[in-house]
Design an enzyme around this catalytic site. Structure first.
Site, PDB file in Angstrom:
ATOM      1  CB  SER A  93      12.513 -13.663  -8.717  1.00 13.15           C
ATOM      2  OG  SER A  93      13.135 -13.183  -9.891  1.00 13.15           O
ATOM      3  CE  LYS A 169      11.808 -12.989 -12.987  1.00 14.44           C
ATOM      4  NZ  LYS A 169      12.358 -13.078 -14.335  1.00 14.44           N
ATOM      5  CE  LYS A 238      13.135 -17.905  -7.034  1.00 11.08           C
ATOM      6  NZ  LYS A 238      13.726 -16.587  -7.087  1.00 11.08           N
TER       7      LYS A 238
END
Ligand code: NAD
Length: 289
Positions: A93, A169, A238
């Site tokens: 990701s 994502k 994140k």
């Protein structure tokens, strides 16, 4: 095929690829991660990341973030060792803008780099039931389908722009994190009122408040207090920050997203570094109201 990043996700993905008959050459900087795959049939272990490119038709990356992806491809020289028609697939990701820049850099070497991040967690990685969202050329995705279908049961072309997969994502995880925070607040309020949490989930999952959090995360990881989904809080923060940056760059409104990122960041800072993301519910119990 080459595979770099043999962690929570990478390890079961490599096992599936090897079991499907692919000869996998894997690398991880952590000895413990390499050792877990040392006796696996069909898996050889490289001594350096660039070595996974030898004889590989595909090189898959399953690394923590864009910093590490760039370190491996550019700093450790993996990209220099990849020769067309070998394709580099970043299934981590990562940050869409940095992926786009990497794809351009790879293209200047004559190499194709596509992004194909995943959803479905460690359970999905083990079962080969991941959702895979790919960015880049649809023709390249077509050539990758036989490999990707070993790992995922739903493979979607997210868009022709490199980084399209990484964008959706991050946005998916922003939604997922907001759902988990909202459902955790509601579950705590309901329990404080005297409701049985299992009964609450039963009702909500037949009603409009349901989400992946109420259908899976609460019953599987939070109610039994196992907190072992295999996806860390650090990674969730994140991904949320990547998504928030997308909104900032686009100038789209994001008041709820900003509030969710702030709460998750406070939680992550208060928890040990490896804390599972489902521990947000436990943190919330202790957070000031
Ligand atoms: P992880 O931390 O378990 O695994 C990452 C691996 O990369 C580790 O084994 C680490 O040693 C290795 N690594 C770090 N730096 C390296 C380097 N310089 N060279 C080689 N190897 C290096 O992480 P994970 O949970 O497997 O997640 C990997 C990626 O997939 C992340 O981007 C994450 O956001 C994403 N993801 C994770 C899940 C999940 O449920 N765990 C689900 C979907 C997506």
């Amino acid at each position: 095929m080459g595979f770099v990043g043999l962690g929570n996700m990478g390890e079961p993905m490599v096992r599936r690829l090897a079991a499907a008959g692919h000869a996998v050459c894997g690398y991880d900087v952590a000895e413990r991660a390499r050792e877990r795959l040392a006796d696996s049939v069909g898996v050889t272990l490289a001594n350096a990341p660039a070595d996974v490119a030898a004889d590989a038709d595909v090189v898959i990356l399953m690394l923590p973030d864009s910093n590490v992806v760039e370190q491996v491809l550019l700093g450790d020289g993996l990209l220099d060792r990849v020769q067309a028609p070998t394709v580099v697939v970043d299934m981590s990701s990562s940050e869409p803008a940095r992926t786009r820049a990497l794809a351009e850099r790879a293209a200047s070497h004559g190499v194709t780099l596509v992004d194909a991040p995943v959803s479905g967690g460690v359970v999905g990685a083990r079962a080969g039931s991941l959702t895979i969202m790919a960015g880049g050329s649809p023709d390249v995705l077509a050539t990758l389908r036989p490999v990707l279908s070993v790992l995922g049961s739903k493979i979607v072309h997210a868009g022709a722009v490199p980084g399209a997969g990484h964008a959706i994502k991050a946005l998916n995880n922003l939604m997922s994190a907001a759902h988990l925070l909202a459902s955790s607040e509601a579950m705590l309020a309901g329990q404080a009122f005297g409701l049985d949490p299992a009964v609450m989930l039963d009702i909500v999952n037949g009603s409009s408040g349901r989400s992946g959090s109420t259908e899976t995360k609460w019953p599987r990881y939070i109610l039994p207090a196992t907190f072992d989904s295999g996806f860390t809080m650090r990674f969730m923060v994140k991904d949320m920050n990547i998504a928030l940056q997308l909104a900032r760059d686009a100038g789209t409104p994001a008041p709820l997203s900003r509030a969710a990122v702030a709460a998750w960041t406070t939680a992550a800072d208060a928890m040990p570094p490896g804390a599972d993301h489902t521990e947000i519910a436990r943190w919330l119990q202790r957070a000031p109201g």
